[in-house]
Design an enzyme around this catalytic site. Structure first.
Site, PDB file in Angstrom:
ATOM      1  N   ARG A 159       0.842  -1.203   0.000  1.00  0.00           N
ATOM      2  CA  ARG A 159       0.000   0.000   0.000  1.00  0.00           C
ATOM      3  C   ARG A 159       0.878   1.254   0.000  1.00  0.00           C
ATOM      4  O   ARG A 159       0.554   2.264  -0.632  1.00  0.00           O
ATOM      5  CB  ARG A 159      -0.879  -0.044   1.252  1.00  0.00           C
TER       6      ARG A 159
ATOM      7  N   ASN B 289       2.318   2.375  14.833  1.00  0.00           N
ATOM      8  CA  ASN B 289       1.388   1.373  14.293  1.00  0.00           C
ATOM      9  C   ASN B 289       1.424   1.243  12.770  1.00  0.00           C
ATOM     10  O   ASN B 289       1.104   0.199  12.233  1.00  0.00           O
ATOM     11  CB  ASN B 289      -0.047   1.610  14.806  1.00  0.00           C
TER      12      ASN B 289
ATOM     13  N   GLY C 236       0.406  10.571  15.778  1.00  0.00           N
ATOM     14  CA  GLY C 236       0.675   9.924  17.056  1.00  0.00           C
ATOM     15  C   GLY C 236      -0.309  10.369  18.115  1.00  0.00           C
ATOM     16  O   GLY C 236      -1.436  10.741  17.802  1.00  0.00           O
TER      17      GLY C 236
ATOM     18  N   THR D 106       1.754  13.600  22.446  1.00  0.00           N
ATOM     19  CA  THR D 106       2.992  14.342  22.152  1.00  0.00           C
ATOM     20  C   THR D 106       2.725  15.446  21.144  1.00  0.00           C
ATOM     21  O   THR D 106       3.317  16.518  21.214  1.00  0.00           O
ATOM     22  CB  THR D 106       4.051  13.397  21.536  1.00  0.00           C
ATOM     23  N   GLY D 107       1.803  15.179  20.215  1.00  0.00           N
ATOM     24  CA  GLY D 107       1.495  16.149  19.162  1.00  0.00           C
ATOM     25  C   GLY D 107       1.022  17.480  19.705  1.00  0.00           C
ATOM     26  O   GLY D 107       1.330  18.530  19.136  1.00  0.00           O
TER      27      GLY D 107
ATOM     28  N   GLU E 296      -2.051  14.542  13.245  1.00  0.00           N
ATOM     29  CA  GLU E 296      -3.136  13.570  13.352  1.00  0.00           C
ATOM     30  C   GLU E 296      -2.914  12.835  14.657  1.00  0.00           C
ATOM     31  O   GLU E 296      -1.949  12.097  14.805  1.00  0.00           O
ATOM     32  CB  GLU E 296      -3.131  12.636  12.150  1.00  0.00           C
TER      33      GLU E 296
ATOM     34  N   CYS F  55      -5.744   4.512  15.155  1.00  0.00           N
ATOM     35  CA  CYS F  55      -6.467   5.733  15.545  1.00  0.00           C
ATOM     36  C   CYS F  55      -7.875   5.708  14.984  1.00  0.00           C
ATOM     37  O   CYS F  55      -8.782   6.309  15.541  1.00  0.00           O
ATOM     38  CB  CYS F  55      -5.710   6.981  15.100  1.00  0.00           C
TER      39      CYS F  55
END
Length: 497
Positions: A117, A170, A246, A249-250, A265, A299
């Protein structure tokens, strides 16, 4: 095998994977490494370089220099190199997938799918980039009141400069290339900081870009401890854009990053609203796929089921039967449920389960855990005072909340601090549209589980789920800025014709 054959040069003599800078694979001057724990065996599987701040500075300097000439490289040439990288990536899917199995316990077949992908995503981005960036805009001055046709305005998209890409554990390959490819086609240089779990797969992926022959210094991979280089990277003055996927932390990165475009995201608590007229077999199949694939570590996983009381018993029974059929075990065996990524993650999930137990949620299966492996668990009769009703487990545990009205479901969905995706199951398209409009989520799926793809669809979260929109087109646009050139025509002293 990882490190053999074509990938031999990315390993040093001590079996530590090198970092990538200035077109070469290098050892860090720190002499230190970071261990990557295999979630299944809970033993060290790989080691990567612990890079220093000085090495970050050198990478940024090289990225700035390389970007200047890359921006002058014809679009078709940039696209050609991306197509080449995509082909190499697909050709080497097996060793990269093997890293994913060992680093993040991704089931073997899903690991191969992720690499393929990713190759498709790189190729599509090259094509789309040529189309989007090949077009500019032309405006004339007399379209605005009071003006004569004395000015022509030309706008085009030009690169931002240096893009810092930080993908999550992930999907360390797919969510890296979803940042790398748009950055490169748009004429930017790119610095990749992979997650610790997933770093070796990301290094293998970057080697495919290296083999494609991109200019030196244009792309780099820095590995190391977040405590050493995390803030140093995200606050680096040379960085012109940050694309991050993630968790929490973002939010701290956003606060520290300064005045640059951010694409964030973050987490999700994706709600699944089930109406009385829903096809319950379809709902059950999607809850299994949405809630439990890759052990719920996505997510866009279904994180809470909000079902109308009148059909709740029937739905829970159907889901329970399907949960019983899920296979549990190591990723090498292609089991449905594999170990979660780390012990701390497993402990967090267990904390949510124990809280629900204390507050009398109904356990549809007994809770079972061995090391990082948690058996799939459906919790019925969950109430809003339970942590699992609001927090994101990122594991194979799914809460069911029974609702008395659609409004109650929408209210629960919108009361969350997350707003990534949601889904609605009903046969009434008008109701589905009204509910979708009312849900504060970046994407609402109708009669299907939440999902990120196809990768060219817009993908964005509201509230704490992020800022900026992804998807191939949106990422390319986000990683460029608008440049305007105005041609001022002389005021005619005579009329033509």
């Amino acid at each position: 095998m990882a490190g053999n054959g074509v990938f031999a040069e990315i390993l040093d003599g001590e079996q530590v994977f090198k970092y990538y800078a200035d077109g070469e694979w290098k050892k860090s001057s720190s002499g230190k490494s970071v261990s990557i724990i295999n979630p299944t065996t809970r033993k060290t599987q790989y080691k990567v370089q612990a890079c220093t701040q000085e090495e970050v500075n050198k990478v940024m300097e090289a990225a700035k220099t390389a970007q200047k000439s890359w921006a002058k490289t014809p679009l078709w040439k940039r696209a050609e190199l991306l197509h080449k990288a995509a082909a190499i990536l697909k050709e080497h899917k097996a060793p990269i997938a093997e890293c994913l199995v060992k680093e993040i316990a991704k089931p073997a077949k899903d690991a191969v799918t992720e690499v393929v992908r990713s190759g498709d995503l790189v190729s599509y981005t090259a094509e789309e980039g040529v189309r989007i960036l090949g077009e500019g805009k032309f405006l004339v001055s007399d379209s605005f009141p009071g003006n004569e046709r004395t000015k022509y305005c030309l706008t085009s998209k030009i690169p931002l400069g240096v893009v810092l890409a930080i993908p999550p554990f992930n999907y360390p390959v797919n969510l890296a290339v979803s940042k790398i490819a748009p950055a490169l086609i748009a004429g930017n240089s790119l610095v990749l900081k992979p997650p610790t779990q997933g770093a070796v797969a990301a290094l293998h992926m970057m080697h495919c870009f290296h083999l494609a022959g991109f200019p030196k210094g244009l792309i780099s991979v820095i590995t190391g401890k977040g405590s050493e280089i995390g803030d140093f990277l995200t606050m680096h003055p040379a960085v012109n854009c940050i694309s991050f996927t993630g968790g929490d932390t973002g939010i701290s990165i956003s606060k520290k990053a300064g005045m640059i475009p951010l694409q964030m995201e973050l987490g999700g608590k994706d709600a699944c609203i089930v109406l009385e007229d829903a096809d319950l077999d379809l709902v059950a199949a999607n809850i299994i796929k949405g809630g439990f694939s890759y052990s719920g570590q996505r997510c866009t996983a279904v994180k809470v089921v909000l079902v109308m009381e009148s059909v709740a018993d029937a739905l829970v029974k159907k889901v329970k039967e399907k949960v019983a059929k899920l296979t549990v075990g190591p990723p090498e065996n292609d089991c449905d449920i594999t170990p979660v990524v780390s012990e701390s993650s497993a402990n967090y999930i267990e904390g949510l389960v124990m809280d629900a137990k204390q507050k009398n949620a109904t356990f549809c299966q007994e809770y079972k855990r061995e090391g990082n492996l948690i058996w799939p668990l459906l919790l019925d009769n969950v109430r809003p005072d339970m942590r699992i009703a609001w927090e994101e487990p990122f594991g194979p545990v799914l809460p069911v909340i029974r609702i008395g009205s659609v409004e109650e479901g929408i209210h629960h969905c919108n009361a969350s601090n997350f707003g990534l995706q949601g889904c609605v199951f009903t046969k009434d398209i008008n109701k589905a549209m009204l509910i979708s409009d009312a849900m504060e989520s970046g994407t609402v799926q109708i009669n299907s589980a939440p999902a990120r793809g196809p990768d060219h669809f817009p993908f964005q979260g509201f509230k704490d789920s992020g800022i900026g929109s992804q998807g191939v087109t949106n990422s390319i646009n986000m990683m460029t800025k608008i440049k305007t050139t105005v041609i001022n025509l002389p005021t005619p002293s005579y009329t033509m014709g």
